[in-house]
Design a protein around this motif. Structure first.
Motif, short mmCIF file in Angstrom:
data_model
loop_
_atom_site.label_atom_id
_atom_site.label_comp_id
_atom_site.label_asym_id
_atom_site.label_seq_id
_atom_site.Cartn_x
_atom_site.Cartn_y
_atom_site.Cartn_z
N MET A 105 1.95 6.65 -6.86
CA MET A 105 0.91 7.60 -7.25
C MET A 105 1.37 9.03 -6.99
O MET A 105 1.13 9.93 -7.80
CB MET A 105 -0.38 7.31 -6.47
CG MET A 105 -1.59 7.99 -7.03
SD MET A 105 -3.10 7.50 -6.22
CE MET A 105 -3.12 5.74 -6.48
N ALA A 106 2.07 9.26 -5.90
CA ALA A 106 2.58 10.59 -5.59
C ALA A 106 3.63 11.02 -6.61
O ALA A 106 3.65 12.18 -7.02
CB ALA A 106 3.17 10.61 -4.17
N SER A 117 0.83 -1.20 0.00
CA SER A 117 0.00 0.00 0.00
C SER A 117 0.87 1.26 0.00
O SER A 117 0.58 2.21 -0.72
CB SER A 117 -0.92 0.00 1.22
OG SER A 117 -1.64 1.19 1.30
N VAL A 118 1.93 1.24 0.77
CA VAL A 118 2.84 2.38 0.82
C VAL A 118 3.53 2.56 -0.53
O VAL A 118 3.66 3.68 -1.03
CB VAL A 118 3.88 2.21 1.95
CG1 VAL A 118 4.99 3.23 1.85
CG2 VAL A 118 3.19 2.29 3.30
N ASP A 119 3.96 1.45 -1.13
CA ASP A 119 4.58 1.53 -2.45
C ASP A 119 3.62 2.07 -3.50
O ASP A 119 4.00 2.87 -4.35
CB ASP A 119 5.09 0.16 -2.89
CG ASP A 119 6.33 -0.28 -2.12
OD1 ASP A 119 6.99 0.61 -1.53
OD2 ASP A 119 6.63 -1.48 -2.12
N THR A 177 -4.79 16.20 -9.44
CA THR A 177 -4.58 14.76 -9.57
C THR A 177 -4.66 14.06 -8.22
O THR A 177 -5.18 12.94 -8.13
CB THR A 177 -3.24 14.45 -10.25
OG1 THR A 177 -2.20 15.11 -9.54
CG2 THR A 177 -3.24 14.89 -11.69
N ALA A 178 -4.20 14.72 -7.18
CA ALA A 178 -4.32 14.11 -5.84
C ALA A 178 -5.79 14.00 -5.42
O ALA A 178 -6.19 12.98 -4.85
CB ALA A 178 -3.55 14.94 -4.82
N ARG A 179 -6.56 15.01 -5.75
CA ARG A 179 -7.99 14.97 -5.43
C ARG A 179 -8.68 13.84 -6.22
O ARG A 179 -9.49 13.10 -5.67
CB ARG A 179 -8.64 16.30 -5.76
CG ARG A 179 -10.02 16.47 -5.21
CD ARG A 179 -10.60 17.86 -5.46
NE ARG A 179 -9.75 18.91 -4.91
CZ ARG A 179 -9.15 19.86 -5.64
NH1 ARG A 179 -9.30 19.90 -6.94
NH2 ARG A 179 -8.41 20.77 -5.06
N GLN A 180 -8.34 13.72 -7.50
CA GLN A 180 -8.93 12.64 -8.31
C GLN A 180 -8.55 11.28 -7.75
O GLN A 180 -9.40 10.38 -7.68
CB GLN A 180 -8.46 12.75 -9.76
CG GLN A 180 -9.07 13.91 -10.51
CD GLN A 180 -8.43 14.09 -11.88
OE1 GLN A 180 -7.40 13.50 -12.19
NE2 GLN A 180 -9.03 14.93 -12.70
N ASN A 181 -7.31 11.11 -7.36
CA ASN A 181 -6.87 9.83 -6.82
C ASN A 181 -7.51 9.53 -5.47
O ASN A 181 -7.78 8.37 -5.16
CB ASN A 181 -5.35 9.79 -6.71
CG ASN A 181 -4.68 9.77 -8.07
OD1 ASN A 181 -5.25 9.26 -9.02
ND2 ASN A 181 -3.50 10.30 -8.17
#
Length: 94
Positions: free
Chosen positions: A16-17, A9-11, A85-89
């Motif tokens: 994604m970041a 999950s961290v990976d 993009t962070a909001r979409q993710n």
């Protein structure tokens, strides 16, 4: 087993970041190029045509005007793109 799941999950979040920040850098660079051209043309044209600008705007001042506009455009667009993009993710995961 739980430790492996949390590492995966961290990976996934790290990947994604990285993707979000890369999209922000690309969008910011495109905006900086557009802002540079859009600012350089009138700045240098005014430096040739207007007596006031010819007197008071040396080449360093003209370069500073253009680079300031480009830098502002880069940071504004990059920030907005990363947040978008962070909001979409976050909506995809939630």
């Amino acid at each position: 087993m739980a430790k492996n799941v949390s590492l995966a999950s961290v990976d996934q979040k790290l990947a994604m970041a990285k993707r979000c920040s890369h999209e922000g850098v690309v969008a910011g660079a495109k905006a900086a190029v557009v802002a540079s051209v859009a600012t350089a043309i009138p700045t240098f044209a005014c430096g040739k045509m207007l007596p006031w600008a010819r007197t008071y705007l040396n080449p360093t001042a003209k370069a500073l005007i253009v680079s300031t506009a480009a830098g502002m455009a880069y940071f504004v667009v990059a920030d907005k793109t990363v947040l978008k993009t962070a909001r979409q993710n976050s909506f995809k995961q939630g």
